[in-house]
Design an enzyme around this catalytic site. Structure first.
Site, PDB file in Angstrom:
ATOM      1  N   TRP A 146     -44.919  29.594  20.886  1.00 23.60           N
ATOM      2  CA  TRP A 146     -44.879  30.959  20.058  1.00 23.60           C
ATOM      3  C   TRP A 146     -43.569  31.457  20.106  1.00 23.60           C
ATOM      4  O   TRP A 146     -43.539  32.741  20.371  1.00 23.60           O
ATOM      5  CB  TRP A 146     -45.918  31.889  20.830  1.00 23.60           C
ATOM      6  CG  TRP A 146     -47.301  31.298  20.931  1.00 23.60           C
ATOM      7  CD1 TRP A 146     -47.797  30.129  20.774  1.00 23.60           C
ATOM      8  CD2 TRP A 146     -48.564  32.135  20.723  1.00 23.60           C
ATOM      9  NE1 TRP A 146     -49.040  29.948  20.644  1.00 23.60           N
ATOM     10  CE2 TRP A 146     -49.904  31.544  20.656  1.00 23.60           C
ATOM     11  CE3 TRP A 146     -48.721  33.690  20.576  1.00 23.60           C
ATOM     12  CZ2 TRP A 146     -50.888  31.808  20.499  1.00 23.60           C
ATOM     13  CZ3 TRP A 146     -50.065  34.130  20.557  1.00 23.60           C
ATOM     14  CH2 TRP A 146     -51.169  33.434  20.444  1.00 23.60           C
TER      15      TRP A 146
ATOM     16  N   ASP B 134     -45.611  23.536  23.475  1.00 18.44           N
ATOM     17  CA  ASP B 134     -47.106  23.691  24.245  1.00 18.44           C
ATOM     18  C   ASP B 134     -48.066  22.708  23.332  1.00 18.44           C
ATOM     19  O   ASP B 134     -49.192  22.489  23.869  1.00 18.44           O
ATOM     20  CB  ASP B 134     -47.587  25.121  24.148  1.00 18.44           C
ATOM     21  CG  ASP B 134     -47.369  25.646  22.751  1.00 18.44           C
ATOM     22  OD1 ASP B 134     -46.359  25.434  21.910  1.00 18.44           O
ATOM     23  OD2 ASP B 134     -48.505  26.230  22.214  1.00 18.44           O
TER      24      ASP B 134
ATOM     25  N   ALA C 208     -35.055  19.644  15.382  1.00 11.71           N
ATOM     26  CA  ALA C 208     -36.219  19.244  15.863  1.00 11.71           C
ATOM     27  C   ALA C 208     -37.047  19.423  14.179  1.00 11.71           C
ATOM     28  O   ALA C 208     -36.371  20.198  13.192  1.00 11.71           O
ATOM     29  CB  ALA C 208     -37.417  19.999  16.456  1.00 11.71           C
TER      30      ALA C 208
ATOM     31  N   MET D 275     -33.510  28.421  14.816  1.00 14.79           N
ATOM     32  CA  MET D 275     -33.684  29.911  15.183  1.00 14.79           C
ATOM     33  C   MET D 275     -33.210  29.818  16.765  1.00 14.79           C
ATOM     34  O   MET D 275     -32.378  30.770  17.043  1.00 14.79           O
ATOM     35  CB  MET D 275     -35.380  30.090  15.209  1.00 14.79           C
ATOM     36  CG  MET D 275     -35.635  31.528  15.900  1.00 14.79           C
ATOM     37  SD  MET D 275     -37.526  31.950  15.568  1.00 14.79           S
ATOM     38  CE  MET D 275     -38.299  30.545  16.190  1.00 14.79           C
ATOM     39  N   LEU D 276     -33.541  29.049  17.419  1.00 10.36           N
ATOM     40  CA  LEU D 276     -33.295  28.869  18.865  1.00 10.36           C
ATOM     41  C   LEU D 276     -31.578  28.814  19.138  1.00 10.36           C
ATOM     42  O   LEU D 276     -30.974  29.114  20.028  1.00 10.36           O
ATOM     43  CB  LEU D 276     -33.982  27.868  19.740  1.00 10.36           C
ATOM     44  CG  LEU D 276     -33.712  27.752  21.212  1.00 10.36           C
ATOM     45  CD1 LEU D 276     -33.540  29.134  21.912  1.00 10.36           C
ATOM     46  CD2 LEU D 276     -34.475  26.829  21.923  1.00 10.36           C
TER      47      LEU D 276
ATOM     48  N   TYR E 183     -47.108  16.629  14.713  1.00 14.92           N
ATOM     49  CA  TYR E 183     -45.921  17.493  15.248  1.00 14.92           C
ATOM     50  C   TYR E 183     -46.055  17.097  16.926  1.00 14.92           C
ATOM     51  O   TYR E 183     -45.032  16.798  17.389  1.00 14.92           O
ATOM     52  CB  TYR E 183     -45.882  18.950  14.802  1.00 14.92           C
ATOM     53  CG  TYR E 183     -45.211  19.970  15.599  1.00 14.92           C
ATOM     54  CD1 TYR E 183     -43.781  19.602  15.375  1.00 14.92           C
ATOM     55  CD2 TYR E 183     -45.518  20.765  16.622  1.00 14.92           C
ATOM     56  CE1 TYR E 183     -42.795  20.656  16.222  1.00 14.92           C
ATOM     57  CE2 TYR E 183     -44.770  21.588  17.368  1.00 14.92           C
ATOM     58  CZ  TYR E 183     -43.408  21.460  17.317  1.00 14.92           C
ATOM     59  OH  TYR E 183     -42.434  22.400  17.878  1.00 14.92           O
TER      60      TYR E 183
ATOM     61  N   ILE F  58     -29.477  13.551  13.518  1.00 16.34           N
ATOM     62  CA  ILE F  58     -29.752  12.985  14.896  1.00 16.34           C
ATOM     63  C   ILE F  58     -30.276  11.514  14.690  1.00 16.34           C
ATOM     64  O   ILE F  58     -30.728  10.989  15.904  1.00 16.34           O
ATOM     65  CB  ILE F  58     -30.645  13.789  15.877  1.00 16.34           C
ATOM     66  CG1 ILE F  58     -31.973  14.182  14.943  1.00 16.34           C
ATOM     67  CG2 ILE F  58     -29.819  14.969  16.080  1.00 16.34           C
ATOM     68  CD1 ILE F  58     -32.769  14.835  15.758  1.00 16.34           C
TER      69      ILE F  58
ATOM     70  N   LYS G 152     -43.641  15.377  19.169  1.00 14.76           N
ATOM     71  CA  LYS G 152     -43.013  15.988  20.336  1.00 14.76           C
ATOM     72  C   LYS G 152     -43.113  15.144  21.785  1.00 14.76           C
ATOM     73  O   LYS G 152     -42.314  15.173  22.457  1.00 14.76           O
ATOM     74  CB  LYS G 152     -43.330  17.582  20.467  1.00 14.76           C
ATOM     75  CG  LYS G 152     -42.564  18.217  19.166  1.00 14.76           C
ATOM     76  CD  LYS G 152     -41.248  18.493  19.214  1.00 14.76           C
ATOM     77  CE  LYS G 152     -40.635  19.366  20.233  1.00 14.76           C
ATOM     78  NZ  LYS G 152     -39.024  19.689  19.847  1.00 14.76           N
TER      79      LYS G 152
HETATM   80  N1  LIG Z   1     -40.688  27.676  16.822  1.00 17.11           N
HETATM   81  C1  LIG Z   1     -41.710  27.656  17.587  1.00 17.11           C
HETATM   82  O1  LIG Z   1     -42.604  28.450  17.564  1.00 17.11           O
HETATM   83  C2  LIG Z   1     -41.374  26.594  18.671  1.00 17.11           C
HETATM   84  C3  LIG Z   1     -42.686  26.689  19.741  1.00 17.11           C
HETATM   85  C4  LIG Z   1     -42.521  25.808  20.875  1.00 17.11           C
HETATM   86  C5  LIG Z   1     -41.439  24.702  20.645  1.00 17.11           C
HETATM   87  N2  LIG Z   1     -40.455  25.123  19.713  1.00 17.11           N
HETATM   88  C6  LIG Z   1     -39.155  24.143  19.876  1.00 17.11           C
HETATM   89  O2  LIG Z   1     -38.319  24.525  20.260  1.00 17.11           O
HETATM   90  C7  LIG Z   1     -36.955  23.878  19.417  1.00 17.11           C
HETATM   91  C8  LIG Z   1     -36.363  24.884  18.603  1.00 17.11           C
HETATM   92  O3  LIG Z   1     -37.220  25.457  17.577  1.00 17.11           O
HETATM   93  P1  LIG Z   1     -36.633  26.307  16.388  1.00 17.11           P
HETATM   94  O4  LIG Z   1     -37.849  27.128  15.832  1.00 17.11           O
HETATM   95  O5  LIG Z   1     -35.571  26.865  16.537  1.00 17.11           O
HETATM   96  O6  LIG Z   1     -36.417  25.168  15.449  1.00 17.11           O
HETATM   97  P2  LIG Z   1     -35.586  25.352  13.858  1.00 17.11           P
HETATM   98  O7  LIG Z   1     -35.355  26.673  13.687  1.00 17.11           O
HETATM   99  O8  LIG Z   1     -36.464  24.426  13.137  1.00 17.11           O
HETATM  100  O9  LIG Z   1     -34.217  24.578  14.124  1.00 17.11           O
HETATM  101  C9  LIG Z   1     -34.092  23.246  14.078  1.00 17.11           C
HETATM  102  C10 LIG Z   1     -32.835  22.844  13.488  1.00 17.11           C
HETATM  103  O10 LIG Z   1     -32.794  21.406  13.426  1.00 17.11           O
HETATM  104  C11 LIG Z   1     -31.912  21.013  12.125  1.00 17.11           C
HETATM  105  N3  LIG Z   1     -32.558  19.471  11.687  1.00 17.11           N
HETATM  106  C12 LIG Z   1     -33.287  19.081  10.922  1.00 17.11           C
HETATM  107  N4  LIG Z   1     -33.191  17.927  10.752  1.00 17.11           N
HETATM  108  C13 LIG Z   1     -32.007  17.654  11.332  1.00 17.11           C
HETATM  109  C14 LIG Z   1     -31.463  16.480  11.719  1.00 17.11           C
HETATM  110  N5  LIG Z   1     -31.815  15.110  10.948  1.00 17.11           N
HETATM  111  N6  LIG Z   1     -30.269  16.160  12.432  1.00 17.11           N
HETATM  112  C15 LIG Z   1     -29.752  17.345  12.672  1.00 17.11           C
HETATM  113  N7  LIG Z   1     -30.449  18.535  12.851  1.00 17.11           N
HETATM  114  C16 LIG Z   1     -31.552  18.660  12.064  1.00 17.11           C
HETATM  115  C17 LIG Z   1     -32.660  21.966  11.156  1.00 17.11           C
HETATM  116  O11 LIG Z   1     -32.165  21.990  10.007  1.00 17.11           O
HETATM  117  P3  LIG Z   1     -32.850  22.601   8.848  1.00 17.11           P
HETATM  118  O12 LIG Z   1     -33.311  24.034   8.850  1.00 17.11           O
HETATM  119  O13 LIG Z   1     -31.941  22.486   7.503  1.00 17.11           O
HETATM  120  O14 LIG Z   1     -34.046  21.635   8.671  1.00 17.11           O
HETATM  121  C18 LIG Z   1     -32.823  23.337  12.140  1.00 17.11           C
HETATM  122  O15 LIG Z   1     -31.568  23.918  11.940  1.00 17.11           O
HETATM  123  C19 LIG Z   1     -37.814  22.697  18.667  1.00 17.11           C
HETATM  124  O16 LIG Z   1     -37.429  21.540  19.646  1.00 17.11           O
HETATM  125  C20 LIG Z   1     -39.107  23.089  18.475  1.00 17.11           C
HETATM  126  O17 LIG Z   1     -39.913  22.095  18.673  1.00 17.11           O
HETATM  127  C21 LIG Z   1     -40.247  25.720  18.921  1.00 17.11           C
END
Ligand SMILES: NC(=O)c1ccc[n+]([C@@H]2O[C@H](COP(=O)([O-])OP(=O)(O)OC[C@H]3O[C@@H](n4cnc5c(N)ncnc54)[C@H](OP(=O)(O)O)[C@@H]3O)[C@@H](O)[C@H]2O)c1
Length: 283
Positions: free
Chosen positions: A148, A100, A58, A10-11, A123, A35, A127
């Site tokens: 969020w 958070d 992640a 997403m990000l 989780y 990774i 993190k």
């Molecule tokens: N979403 C939230 O509400 C939220 C809130 C606070 C912080 N965050 C943090 O913000 C960051 C971005 O979040 P997001 O929601 O954009 O995450 P996301 O959509 O889940 O994206 C994570 C990406 O990492 C990929 N991935 C998974 N396993 C991997 C591996 N072994 N090697 C390389 N890439 C791999 C995933 O692929 P697959 O989709 O195929 O698994 C996905 O494309 C993360 O660090 C998260 O912890 C998110």
């Protein structure tokens, strides 16, 4: 040259688009460059000339993580440690995204970067350990904690709500968790601001301004959705408690982050959550 890791999430997708639009030279990788495979990361890094690495990869399935601890840890802690060690080897600066959920949510004032961490689920714990690995393996790093998050690409609370509001006559949303909804576009724009200013390395907090409950958030999504036509159904939004909404793992009850440090360092003004939600739904 920038290396964007997790570019299909997403990000990561939001960042790809913004880097392209601002003509930053970058290379994006996702699952195809695992990774958890240190040798693969090093080989890839040595074939390029990266000054910066941004890590958005992640394990983000918060409930699933409770039963999948080893995989979650291999990504969020060990994999992140690998990225930081690779950054250190090639002398690149690293921007890593955290959460958070490193806090226990028992606070009653916005958390600062110096507040002690105390994650309450797998989780959050992994993190937090990822953050420690970053600080240990590559001191030339920025860790941005956010919360969020929602955006155009991938699943988010906003997408889920719009879908349910169009399908059901009523939905129940928890009203005892406080936080700050954050548009991925605003966070991505702030990540880019780190390239422009030479600010001290370390941890920074970023969310949209303001704090609400998931129930308040859902009500605003409904109200704006009705106005702009993305909700065509009459749906009653009911308030409930977390105890009434069974989840595998508890979420922090209070996860508001203090953003003074990032605002001062980068000289930015952060949009309020409702203004960003409106722009997101209009877009
Ligand atoms: N979403 C939230 O509400 C939220 C809130 C606070 C912080 N965050 C943090 O913000 C960051 C971005 O979040 P997001 O929601 O954009 O995450 P996301 O959509 O889940 O994206 C994570 C990406 O990492 C990929 N991935 C998974 N396993 C991997 C591996 N072994 N090697 C390389 N890439 C791999 C995933 O692929 P697959 O989709 O195929 O698994 C996905 O494309 C993360 O660090 C998260 O912890 C998110």
């Amino acid at each position: 040259m920038i290396w964007l890791i997790g570019n299909k999430g997403m990000l990561g997708t939001e960042l790809s688009l913004l880097l392209e639009r601002n003509r930053f030279p970058f290379v994006g990788t996702d699952r195809e460059l695992d990774i958890t495979d240190m040798a693969a990361l090093e080989n890839f890094a040595s074939a390029h000339s990266f000054d910066w690495i941004i890590n958005c990869a992640a394990y983000t399935a918060v409930d699933k993580a409770e039963d999948d601890g080893d995989v979650c840890r291999s990504l969020n802690a060990d994999g992140v440690g690998n990225i930081a060690a690779t950054a250190n080897k090639i002398k690149a600066r690293l921007i890593h995204i955290s959460t958070d959920y490193v806090f226990n949510g028992k606070g009653n004032r916005p958390y600062t970067e110096d507040d002690p961490t105390d994650p309450i689920g797998v989780y959050g714990l992994t993190k937090r350990d990822g953050e420690l690995a970053v600080l240990k393996n590559n001191p030339d790093s920025y860790i941005i904690r956010t919360a969020w998050l929602y955006g155009k690409h991938g699943n988010s609370f906003v997408h889920t709500m719009l879908k349910l509001m169009n399908e059901r006559e009523s939905i129940s949303v928890v009203n005892d968790q406080n936080g700050s909804p954050t548009w991925a576009y605003d966070l991505a724009s702030t990540v880019l601001a780190f390239f422009e200013k030479d600010v001290p390395f370390g941890i920074y907090h970023f969310t949209n301004e303001g704090s609400i409950t998931w129930f308040d958030f859902a009500k605003e999504i409904y109200s704006l959705g009705r106005k702009n036509g993305s909700v065509t159904n009459n749906c009653k939004i009911k308030s409930c408690t977390s105890a009434e909404f069974p989840a595998k793992v508890a979420r922090p009850a209070y996860s508001v982050l203090d953003k003074s440090k990032i605002k001062t360092a980068l000289g930015i003004t952060i949009p309020p959550w409702d203004e960003s939600l409106r722009k997101f739904l209009e877009a």
